[in-house]
Design a protein around this motif. Structure first.
Motif, PDB file in Angstrom:
ATOM      1  N   ARG A 130       0.828  -1.211   0.000  1.00 30.99           N
ATOM      2  CA  ARG A 130       0.000   0.000   0.000  1.00 30.99           C
ATOM      3  C   ARG A 130       0.863   1.263   0.000  1.00 30.99           C
ATOM      4  O   ARG A 130       0.522   2.265  -0.632  1.00 30.99           O
ATOM      5  CB  ARG A 130      -0.926   0.009   1.213  1.00 30.99           C
ATOM      6  CG  ARG A 130      -2.015  -1.049   1.144  1.00 30.99           C
ATOM      7  CD  ARG A 130      -3.036  -0.918   2.268  1.00 30.99           C
ATOM      8  NE  ARG A 130      -2.479  -1.196   3.574  1.00 30.99           N
ATOM      9  CZ  ARG A 130      -2.450  -0.341   4.582  1.00 30.99           C
ATOM     10  NH1 ARG A 130      -2.952   0.882   4.447  1.00 30.99           N
ATOM     11  NH2 ARG A 130      -1.934  -0.684   5.752  1.00 30.99           N
ATOM     12  N   ALA A 131       1.999   1.197   0.686  1.00 33.04           N
ATOM     13  CA  ALA A 131       2.864   2.373   0.802  1.00 33.04           C
ATOM     14  C   ALA A 131       3.580   2.709  -0.495  1.00 33.04           C
ATOM     15  O   ALA A 131       3.813   3.888  -0.788  1.00 33.04           O
ATOM     16  CB  ALA A 131       3.892   2.146   1.914  1.00 33.04           C
ATOM     17  N   THR A 132       3.941   1.684  -1.271  1.00 29.88           N
ATOM     18  CA  THR A 132       4.846   1.917  -2.399  1.00 29.88           C
ATOM     19  C   THR A 132       4.190   1.847  -3.769  1.00 29.88           C
ATOM     20  O   THR A 132       4.810   2.223  -4.760  1.00 29.88           O
ATOM     21  CB  THR A 132       6.014   0.913  -2.345  1.00 29.88           C
ATOM     22  OG1 THR A 132       5.497  -0.431  -2.405  1.00 29.88           O
ATOM     23  CG2 THR A 132       6.828   1.083  -1.062  1.00 29.88           C
ATOM     24  N   LEU A 133       2.941   1.370  -3.849  1.00 28.14           N
ATOM     25  CA  LEU A 133       2.255   1.406  -5.136  1.00 28.14           C
ATOM     26  C   LEU A 133       2.002   2.849  -5.571  1.00 28.14           C
ATOM     27  O   LEU A 133       1.821   3.735  -4.726  1.00 28.14           O
ATOM     28  CB  LEU A 133       0.912   0.679  -5.046  1.00 28.14           C
ATOM     29  CG  LEU A 133       0.905  -0.842  -5.167  1.00 28.14           C
ATOM     30  CD1 LEU A 133      -0.499  -1.374  -4.927  1.00 28.14           C
ATOM     31  CD2 LEU A 133       1.429  -1.311  -6.513  1.00 28.14           C
ATOM     32  N   PRO A 134       1.984   3.121  -6.871  1.00 25.18           N
ATOM     33  CA  PRO A 134       1.583   4.457  -7.327  1.00 25.18           C
ATOM     34  C   PRO A 134       0.221   4.813  -6.734  1.00 25.18           C
ATOM     35  O   PRO A 134      -0.715   4.008  -6.783  1.00 25.18           O
ATOM     36  CB  PRO A 134       1.523   4.290  -8.849  1.00 25.18           C
ATOM     37  CG  PRO A 134       2.485   3.183  -9.147  1.00 25.18           C
ATOM     38  CD  PRO A 134       2.365   2.240  -7.990  1.00 25.18           C
ATOM     39  N   PRO A 135       0.083   5.987  -6.136  1.00 22.96           N
ATOM     40  CA  PRO A 135      -1.141   6.325  -5.394  1.00 22.96           C
ATOM     41  C   PRO A 135      -2.439   6.145  -6.181  1.00 22.96           C
ATOM     42  O   PRO A 135      -3.427   5.636  -5.639  1.00 22.96           O
ATOM     43  CB  PRO A 135      -0.917   7.788  -5.006  1.00 22.96           C
ATOM     44  CG  PRO A 135       0.572   7.918  -4.915  1.00 22.96           C
ATOM     45  CD  PRO A 135       1.105   7.048  -5.996  1.00 22.96           C
ATOM     46  N   ALA A 136      -2.464   6.574  -7.429  1.00 17.62           N
ATOM     47  CA  ALA A 136      -3.706   6.454  -8.206  1.00 17.62           C
ATOM     48  C   ALA A 136      -4.077   4.990  -8.426  1.00 17.62           C
ATOM     49  O   ALA A 136      -5.261   4.619  -8.368  1.00 17.62           O
ATOM     50  CB  ALA A 136      -3.564   7.177  -9.547  1.00 17.62           C
ATOM     51  N   PHE A 137      -3.085   4.145  -8.661  1.00 19.19           N
ATOM     52  CA  PHE A 137      -3.359   2.725  -8.846  1.00 19.19           C
ATOM     53  C   PHE A 137      -3.795   2.092  -7.533  1.00 19.19           C
ATOM     54  O   PHE A 137      -4.704   1.249  -7.503  1.00 19.19           O
ATOM     55  CB  PHE A 137      -2.110   2.027  -9.393  1.00 19.19           C
ATOM     56  CG  PHE A 137      -2.313   0.574  -9.723  1.00 19.19           C
ATOM     57  CD1 PHE A 137      -3.395   0.160 -10.473  1.00 19.19           C
ATOM     58  CD2 PHE A 137      -1.413  -0.378  -9.282  1.00 19.19           C
ATOM     59  CE1 PHE A 137      -3.583  -1.183 -10.795  1.00 19.19           C
ATOM     60  CE2 PHE A 137      -1.582  -1.717  -9.594  1.00 19.19           C
ATOM     61  CZ  PHE A 137      -2.672  -2.123 -10.354  1.00 19.19           C
ATOM     62  N   ARG A 138      -3.195   2.507  -6.447  1.00 15.88           N
ATOM     63  CA  ARG A 138      -3.609   2.030  -5.117  1.00 15.88           C
ATOM     64  C   ARG A 138      -5.090   2.321  -4.890  1.00 15.88           C
ATOM     65  O   ARG A 138      -5.831   1.459  -4.392  1.00 15.88           O
ATOM     66  CB  ARG A 138      -2.746   2.715  -4.054  1.00 15.88           C
ATOM     67  CG  ARG A 138      -3.089   2.325  -2.614  1.00 15.88           C
ATOM     68  CD  ARG A 138      -2.112   2.985  -1.661  1.00 15.88           C
ATOM     69  NE  ARG A 138      -2.187   4.432  -1.711  1.00 15.88           N
ATOM     70  CZ  ARG A 138      -1.169   5.251  -1.422  1.00 15.88           C
ATOM     71  NH1 ARG A 138      -0.002   4.770  -1.065  1.00 15.88           N
ATOM     72  NH2 ARG A 138      -1.329   6.567  -1.478  1.00 15.88           N
ATOM     73  N   GLU A 139      -5.523   3.504  -5.268  1.00 19.29           N
ATOM     74  CA  GLU A 139      -6.935   3.851  -5.093  1.00 19.29           C
ATOM     75  C   GLU A 139      -7.830   2.978  -5.972  1.00 19.29           C
ATOM     76  O   GLU A 139      -8.908   2.543  -5.539  1.00 19.29           O
ATOM     77  CB  GLU A 139      -7.133   5.327  -5.428  1.00 19.29           C
ATOM     78  CG  GLU A 139      -6.516   6.275  -4.412  1.00 19.29           C
ATOM     79  CD  GLU A 139      -6.769   7.725  -4.769  1.00 19.29           C
ATOM     80  OE1 GLU A 139      -7.607   7.976  -5.668  1.00 19.29           O
ATOM     81  OE2 GLU A 139      -6.136   8.604  -4.162  1.00 19.29           O
TER      82      GLU A 139
END
Length: 289
Positions: free
Chosen positions: A210-219
């Motif tokens: 969760r910390a290291t995925l690209p933020p938009a993809f995490r969402e």
């Protein structure tokens, strides 16, 4: 053509840094987000049944490219291409191959990105000259593996644009869901490890993903990330940065360099390898029946 990967060059210093391992979950998620890779994992991978053996074989294979010498790297590349030719199937009514050029290039791209991200999160960001040398060296590795020259962006800036555009097109799929379930339920690698300790493994792995995925993809994956989570991660990253950055590169990469050398030796003595690991060579994994 880049400088050979020898002691002191950028790929030698960063590709095997122990901090790269903290992004193992992240890179697996990004790889199986590609529909062709997801289909190949579904049909041919045994990682859900035996993830530890699969992980050791993958690490062994990766170590050879950078630390096993040119002859070892070329032999491993030839073996992997031959192995992946057997990974074919049908997904969504269309035939696929693990050597699909776009998918093959994407898997290589994720591995290229990991050391740069690991330094960005947990160390010191690579300088412009280091990025130039590192990327040129990893392009040479990619060509050795069979990635087409036209699928290798010409420089780091173009690579980042390509990488970001690929991630922007990904969404949740069954392979990602299965990966998350495997992380949560995978058996202990050794029986003597206390169960209470092992339960923290899944929490830590999912936290790092969760910390290291690209933020938009995490969402898009529906993974929550709060301000409190960010503060916890920042503290962890700062502590690791203080601990690891002063270490000489040779110490930070020692484990991968020795694995690379050991697996080149195993290649020259396949009977020993088969007796110890029950495989045909470093990184090998026969298709699932």
């Amino acid at each position: 053509m880049a400088r050979p990967i020898v002691r002191g060059t950028a790929a030698w210093k960063y590709f095997g840094d122990f901090r790269d391992g903290l992004l193992a979950g992240q890179v697996l998620v990004l790889q199986v987000a590609h529909p062709v890779v997801a289909a190949g994992v579904r049909d041919h991978s045994d990682y859900t049944a035996d993830p530890w053996t699969r992980l050791m074989r993958t690490g062994a294979s990766l170590s050879i490219y950078v630390y096993g010498g040119e002859a070892g790297a070329r032999a491993e590349a030839e073996r992997l291409r031959a192995l992946h030719r057997t990974f074919t199937g049908v997904a969504d009514g269309r035939r696929y191959s693990a050597l699909d050029p776009a998918a093959y290039a994407w898997v290589h791209a994720t591995l290229v990105k990991v050391p740069v991200d690991a330094q960005r999160f947990f160390g010191r960001q690579l300088s412009t000259s280091e990025l130039f040398e590192y990327y040129a060296q990893m392009c040479d590795v990619g060509r050795m593996l069979g990635v087409r020259s036209q699928d290798l962006p010409p420089d780091w800036a173009a690579f980042e644009r390509y990488y970001d555009s690929m991630v922007a097109g990904f969404s949740a799929n069954e392979a990602i869901a299965e990966l998350f379930e495997t992380i949560r339920t995978v058996r202990k690698p050794v029986r003597w490890l206390p169960g209470s300790w092992w339960r923290w493994h899944a929490r830590i792995q999912m936290f790092l993903i969760r910390a290291t995925l690209p933020p938009a993809f995490r969402e898009r994956l529906g993974l929550q990330w709060t301000d409190r989570d960010q503060r916890r991660f920042d503290r962890f990253a700062s502590g690791l940065r203080l601990l690891a950055t002063p270490m000489p590169p040779g110490l930070r990469t020692a484990h991968m360099r020795w694995i690379g050398k050991l697996n080149v030796w195993f290649r020259a003595h396949p009977r020993v390898y088969r007796a110890l690991i029950r495989g045909d060579g470093p990184g090998s994994a026969p298709p699932r029946a």
